[in-house]
Design a protein around this motif. Structure first.
Motif: not given
Length: 183
Positions: A57-58, A69, A91-92
């Motif tokens: 995930a970012n 990440a 976000s992902s």
């Protein structure tokens, strides 16, 4: 010819050592001062449906180049962040973006932010796919013969063109077990 040793060479060496020592000390001092004016953000990103840590995930600080990440367990760590207040975006792919606003990063401190992400679905218009099966090839006839209840044989348009038969009677002579009567 005799050379006279001057006293400037040892003096020059001492001056050089002094400058190098001063430079190294200044570099260490600047590094420690800058380390004290930055902070860290860490935490874990968890999948809301399954409860496990999310891999890859970012995590980005909005309007900066700072980010990370998540690792295999969903943990992340962002270091070297100048002290201040930031918005963090998580976000992902396949998950709804989350934004945490007003995160205060203090110098020399670690700010911990754990977050749960929910899956995101997209509704699109109906997609209709149409196709026609090809029945005049050798492969299609073999597939039909394999599915057939009774034993049968056939000749395809592809096979007729390969044999060079002039008419249907000549082509039927190529089919095993078929007999042509009266042309």
């Amino acid at each position: 010819m005799q050379f006279k040793q001057t006293t400037s060479t040892p003096r020059l060496m001492r001056k050089t050592k002094y400058l190098i020592t001063t430079f190294i000390f200044s570099l260490i001092l600047i590094t420690s001062i800058s380390a004290q004016s930055t902070g860290k953000v860490s935490g874990i990103v968890v999948d809301g449906e399954f409860g496990g840590g999310m891999i890859g995930a970012n995590v980005l600080l909005e309007a900066t180049t700072y980010g990370a990440a998540t690792d295999i367990d969903g943990n992340y760590l962002i270091v070297g962040i100048p002290a201040g207040t930031y918005n963090i975006i998580f976000s992902s792919i396949g998950y709804a973006k989350k934004k945490v606003t007003g995160v205060v990063v203090e110098a020399g401190e670690v700010t911990k932010i754990d977050i749960t992400m929910e899956t995101e679905t997209f509704e699109t218009e109906e997609v209709v796919i149409t196709a026609q099966s090809v029945t005049n090839t050798e492969a299609a006839l073999l597939a039909k013969r394999q599915k057939s209840i009774s034993v049968s044989d056939a000749i395809s348009a592809e096979e007729i063109s390969k044999t060079g038969s002039g008419d249907a009677a000549a082509a039927m002579k190529k089919v095993t077990g078929a007999s042509v009567v009266g042309g």
